[in-house]
Design a protein around this motif. Structure first.
Motif, mmCIF file in Angstrom:
data_model
loop_
_atom_site.group_PDB
_atom_site.id
_atom_site.type_symbol
_atom_site.label_atom_id
_atom_site.label_comp_id
_atom_site.label_asym_id
_atom_site.label_seq_id
_atom_site.Cartn_x
_atom_site.Cartn_y
_atom_site.Cartn_z
ATOM 1 N N GLN A 35 16.217 16.597 -18.580
ATOM 2 C CA GLN A 35 17.049 16.756 -19.775
ATOM 3 C C GLN A 35 16.995 15.495 -20.635
ATOM 4 O O GLN A 35 16.921 15.575 -21.868
ATOM 5 N N ILE A 36 17.027 14.348 -20.008
ATOM 6 C CA ILE A 36 16.936 13.079 -20.751
ATOM 7 C C ILE A 36 15.578 12.978 -21.449
ATOM 8 O O ILE A 36 15.495 12.614 -22.621
ATOM 9 N N ARG A 38 13.613 15.397 -22.413
ATOM 10 C CA ARG A 38 13.569 16.339 -23.537
ATOM 11 C C ARG A 38 14.371 15.817 -24.720
ATOM 12 O O ARG A 38 13.960 15.962 -25.865
ATOM 13 N N SER A 39 15.514 15.224 -24.435
ATOM 14 C CA SER A 39 16.342 14.684 -25.512
ATOM 15 C C SER A 39 15.619 13.556 -26.236
ATOM 16 O O SER A 39 15.646 13.477 -27.468
#
Length: 95
Positions: A35-36, A38-39
């Protein structure tokens, strides 16, 4: 344990009896880094530059804290003594 997944992960969410839901619970815990990533990949160039600057400072702060902790714990004493012994023996060059 099924497939190397530890029950402690599922008990906290009340999913210990649902095999099909165990995997989703496990992967929910395992995707934080993804998730990090992708962010970060979705940042604009300006945001990425600001993030890179912040992260460099963050890494330096973490490094400083680790060195300070190592020094306080005496883990660097041997290196310091070896360096001082070299200086006392004249094995150095002025910069």
């Amino acid at each position: 344990m099924e497939g190397g997944i530890y029950p402690a992960f599922f008990v906290c969410l009340g999913l210990s009896h649902f095999a099909s839901q165990r995997r989703s619970c496990y992967f929910q815990f395992m995707t934080k880094l993804e998730q990090i990533e992708r962010s970060i990949a979705a940042l604009s160039p300006k945001e990425l530059k600001a993030f890179a600057k912040w992260f460099a400072v963050f890494q330096a702060d973490v490094w400083d804290m680790q060195i300070e902790a190592d020094a306080k714990a005496g883990r660097l004493d041997g290196f310091a003594e070896k360096a001082l012994a070299e200086v006392r023996a004249g094995n150095f060059r002025r910069l």
